[in-house]
Design an enzyme around this catalytic site. Structure first.
Site, PDB file in Angstrom:
ATOM      1  N   SER A  94       0.827  -1.212   0.000  1.00 54.84           N
ATOM      2  CA  SER A  94       0.000   0.000   0.000  1.00 54.84           C
ATOM      3  C   SER A  94       0.862   1.263   0.000  1.00 54.84           C
ATOM      4  O   SER A  94       0.503   2.257  -0.628  1.00 54.84           O
ATOM      5  CB  SER A  94      -0.972  -0.002   1.181  1.00 54.84           C
ATOM      6  OG  SER A  94      -0.284   0.024   2.406  1.00 54.84           O
ATOM      7  N   ILE A  96       3.605   1.706  -1.543  1.00 57.24           N
ATOM      8  CA  ILE A  96       4.045   1.900  -2.928  1.00 57.24           C
ATOM      9  C   ILE A  96       2.877   2.429  -3.760  1.00 57.24           C
ATOM     10  O   ILE A  96       3.014   3.381  -4.536  1.00 57.24           O
ATOM     11  CB  ILE A  96       4.590   0.572  -3.512  1.00 57.24           C
ATOM     12  CG1 ILE A  96       5.774   0.036  -2.691  1.00 57.24           C
ATOM     13  CG2 ILE A  96       4.943   0.718  -4.984  1.00 57.24           C
ATOM     14  CD1 ILE A  96       7.020   0.871  -2.712  1.00 57.24           C
ATOM     15  N   ASP A 111       0.674 -19.993 -10.109  1.00 58.88           N
ATOM     16  CA  ASP A 111       0.136 -21.347 -10.142  1.00 58.88           C
ATOM     17  C   ASP A 111       0.851 -22.219  -9.127  1.00 58.88           C
ATOM     18  O   ASP A 111       2.037 -22.014  -8.841  1.00 58.88           O
ATOM     19  CB  ASP A 111       0.328 -21.960 -11.542  1.00 58.88           C
ATOM     20  CG  ASP A 111      -0.587 -21.331 -12.573  1.00 58.88           C
ATOM     21  OD1 ASP A 111      -1.808 -21.376 -12.365  1.00 58.88           O
ATOM     22  OD2 ASP A 111      -0.075 -20.791 -13.564  1.00 58.88           O
ATOM     23  N   THR A 119       8.155 -11.586 -12.380  1.00 48.89           N
ATOM     24  CA  THR A 119       8.296 -10.413 -13.233  1.00 48.89           C
ATOM     25  C   THR A 119       7.234  -9.407 -12.826  1.00 48.89           C
ATOM     26  O   THR A 119       6.065  -9.746 -12.688  1.00 48.89           O
ATOM     27  CB  THR A 119       8.159 -10.790 -14.717  1.00 48.89           C
ATOM     28  OG1 THR A 119       9.285 -11.603 -15.086  1.00 48.89           O
ATOM     29  CG2 THR A 119       8.132  -9.549 -15.605  1.00 48.89           C
ATOM     30  N   LEU A 120       7.651  -8.179 -12.610  1.00 47.67           N
ATOM     31  CA  LEU A 120       6.760  -7.099 -12.182  1.00 47.67           C
ATOM     32  C   LEU A 120       6.462  -6.204 -13.374  1.00 47.67           C
ATOM     33  O   LEU A 120       7.370  -5.834 -14.122  1.00 47.67           O
ATOM     34  CB  LEU A 120       7.421  -6.288 -11.063  1.00 47.67           C
ATOM     35  CG  LEU A 120       7.930  -7.098  -9.868  1.00 47.67           C
ATOM     36  CD1 LEU A 120       8.692  -6.199  -8.900  1.00 47.67           C
ATOM     37  CD2 LEU A 120       6.794  -7.816  -9.176  1.00 47.67           C
ATOM     38  N   GLU A 121       5.209  -5.862 -13.549  1.00 48.44           N
ATOM     39  CA  GLU A 121       4.774  -4.963 -14.623  1.00 48.44           C
ATOM     40  C   GLU A 121       4.573  -3.598 -13.985  1.00 48.44           C
ATOM     41  O   GLU A 121       3.491  -3.282 -13.507  1.00 48.44           O
ATOM     42  CB  GLU A 121       3.476  -5.482 -15.232  1.00 48.44           C
ATOM     43  CG  GLU A 121       3.576  -6.904 -15.738  1.00 48.44           C
ATOM     44  CD  GLU A 121       2.288  -7.673 -15.544  1.00 48.44           C
ATOM     45  OE1 GLU A 121       1.412  -7.230 -14.782  1.00 48.44           O
ATOM     46  OE2 GLU A 121       2.159  -8.729 -16.160  1.00 48.44           O
ATOM     47  N   GLN A 138       4.238  -7.772  -2.045  1.00 50.58           N
ATOM     48  CA  GLN A 138       4.140  -8.851  -1.068  1.00 50.58           C
ATOM     49  C   GLN A 138       3.540 -10.086  -1.718  1.00 50.58           C
ATOM     50  O   GLN A 138       2.675  -9.984  -2.582  1.00 50.58           O
ATOM     51  CB  GLN A 138       3.353  -8.422   0.153  1.00 50.58           C
ATOM     52  CG  GLN A 138       2.059  -7.721  -0.106  1.00 50.58           C
ATOM     53  CD  GLN A 138       1.569  -6.961   1.116  1.00 50.58           C
ATOM     54  OE1 GLN A 138       1.644  -7.445   2.227  1.00 50.58           O
ATOM     55  NE2 GLN A 138       1.050  -5.768   0.898  1.00 50.58           N
ATOM     56  N   TYR A 151       1.920 -26.827 -11.745  1.00 50.01           N
ATOM     57  CA  TYR A 151       2.445 -26.096 -12.902  1.00 50.01           C
ATOM     58  C   TYR A 151       3.895 -26.528 -13.077  1.00 50.01           C
ATOM     59  O   TYR A 151       4.695 -26.421 -12.152  1.00 50.01           O
ATOM     60  CB  TYR A 151       2.353 -24.608 -12.568  1.00 50.01           C
ATOM     61  CG  TYR A 151       2.864 -23.644 -13.600  1.00 50.01           C
ATOM     62  CD1 TYR A 151       2.126 -23.344 -14.728  1.00 50.01           C
ATOM     63  CD2 TYR A 151       4.063 -22.977 -13.410  1.00 50.01           C
ATOM     64  CE1 TYR A 151       2.569 -22.411 -15.654  1.00 50.01           C
ATOM     65  CE2 TYR A 151       4.515 -22.042 -14.332  1.00 50.01           C
ATOM     66  CZ  TYR A 151       3.765 -21.764 -15.443  1.00 50.01           C
ATOM     67  OH  TYR A 151       4.199 -20.841 -16.351  1.00 50.01           O
TER      68      TYR A 151
END
Length: 173
Positions: A94, A96, A111, A119-121, A138, A151
């Protein structure tokens, strides 16, 4: 059911792997993950879903880097994670979000059996200086009800770093 911080800690080395792990990053029902020092940006005027798109690597210096609004930055977590019997989920912190930074556009859901870096968008609504090593998001874990298959062979499984979109592989065949 979402696992508590204590359950996350108790599952380490069994059904959950977080490397490196720091007890100070545990929350009541999640674990804070840090931003690695590398970012990728797409180096194309128009992105094409049916082909690999060129990217350019940026390194976040010690003094930070200013992100531009309306531009997508791909980052990754410093931590490598594995989950054997839980569904891993990722959310921005929060603190951020209150600075207008989104850490995922749509991909906050993992999964059972996922192994790799997240990977962060990253997308921001105003210019903002960010730093590597900041606790940016988190991870939390859900129980799975019923039978499931882990997976194991997806496009992003066992990644070694930031993963640009591999959607083009869905168009092959």
């Amino acid at each position: 059911m979402i696992l508590s911080g204590k359950q996350i800690k108790d599952s380490l080395g069994k059904d959950i792997v977080i490397e490196p792990f720091n007890e100070k990053q545990i929350n009541p029902n999640s674990y804070n993950l840090k931003l690695h020092n590398e970012l990728l940006v797409y180096d194309e005027e128009v992105l094409d879903m049916k082909k690999p798109n060129k990217t350019k690597k940026l390194i976040i210096p010690e003094e930070g880097i200013v992100l531009e609004p309306r531009k997508l930055y791909l980052g990754r977590t410093l931590e490598y994670t594995e989950t054997d019997k839980y569904v891993p989920m990722l959310e921005g912190r929060s603190s951020i979000g209150r600075l207008g930074v989104f850490i995922h556009v749509t991909a906050g859901f993992g999964d059972v059996g996922f192994k790799g870096y997240w990977t962060l968008e990253i997308f921001c609504v105003e210019p903002i200086r960010i730093y590597s090593g900041v606790e940016i998001c988190q991870i939390y874990y859900h129980d799975v009800g019923g039978d499931y298959e882990k997976y194991s062979s997806g496009k992003y499984q066992n990644n070694k770093g930031i993963q640009p979109s591999l959607l083009y592989k869905d168009f092959i065949n």
